[in-house]
Design an enzyme around this catalytic site. Structure first.
Site, PDB file in Angstrom:
ATOM      1  N   HIS A  10      40.187  -2.486  32.993  1.00 20.70           N
ATOM      2  CA  HIS A  10      39.755  -3.694  33.709  1.00 20.70           C
ATOM      3  C   HIS A  10      38.248  -3.918  33.580  1.00 20.70           C
ATOM      4  CE1 HIS A  10      37.839  -1.379  36.920  1.00 20.70           C
ATOM      5  NE2 HIS A  10      38.918  -0.604  36.911  1.00 20.70           N
ATOM      6  N   GLU A  80      45.564   3.486  39.622  1.00 18.75           N
ATOM      7  CA  GLU A  80      44.548   4.498  39.347  1.00 18.75           C
ATOM      8  C   GLU A  80      44.845   5.805  40.084  1.00 18.75           C
ATOM      9  OE1 GLU A  80      42.666   5.999  37.481  1.00 18.75           O
ATOM     10  OE2 GLU A  80      40.688   5.062  37.525  1.00 18.75           O
TER      11      GLU A  80
END
Length: 186
Positions: A10, A80
């Site tokens: 990202h 994550e």
């Protein structure tokens, strides 16, 4: 069998810039993170993907949208690494109480172990290898590094060897039948 998987980390967030560990804190992209995410589209041009997957966290989903993949399928296994009590803290701050700490070598109290992250990544690798063509994945720094290690048949902690910057494109594939790193951190 999928011949490749393209990984996109990202774009930049406030905490990725400051070095704070960010797992479940669902931060937005910074304006410069959005701009960088838009550039990913050009780096992906020319490839048709059989599947496009994204972490459920908005920084990954928004990067997928800005890169031209608003319909990316949310894959919970791509979230994550959970840093537990170390969420929002920098490595130097953590080392004040836990000298020598790294996510690769020490536990994160209340968070995930490398083995737990590897189990999620192994499910993603299995899914990617079963796809009918190339797969595109939008996710986060540590989980993508573990995914890379698992693709290559390495222990999850070997993800420490693969530095991964924000808004970068990496490609995993094969050298003949052997899993290989084709492009990294580009």
């Amino acid at each position: 069998m999928a011949d490749s998987v393209t990984l996109v980390r990202h774009g930049a967030t406030e905490w990725s810039v400051s070095g704070q560990h960010t797992s479940t804190t669902d931060l937005p992209l910074l304006p410069e993170g959005e701009a960088a995410a838009r550039t990913v589209a050009g780096r992906l041009a020319g490839t048709t993907f059989a599947e496009v997957l994204t972490s459920p966290l908005r920084r990954a989903r928004h990067t997928a949208e800005l890169a031209g993949y608003p319909g990316a399928e949310v894959c919970p296994d791509l979230v994550e690494w959970s840093y537990g009590d170390y969420e929002g803290r920098t490595t130097p701050q953590i080392r004040e109480q836990d000298p020598g700490w790294t996510v690769w070598t020490h536990p994160s109290p209340g968070g995930e172990s490398a083995a737990q992250v590897a189990a999620r990544c192994d499910r993603v690798v299995e899914r990617v290898r079963a796809a009918s063509g190339p797969v595109l994945v939008f996710a986060h720094g540590h989980v993508l590094r573990v995914l890379t290690a698992r693709w290559l048949g390495l222990a999850p902690t070997e993800g420490r060897l693969f530095r991964l910057d924000t808004a970068t494109v990496s490609v995993l594939g094969h050298e003949r039948e052997t899993p290989a790193l084709l492009r990294w951190n580009a």
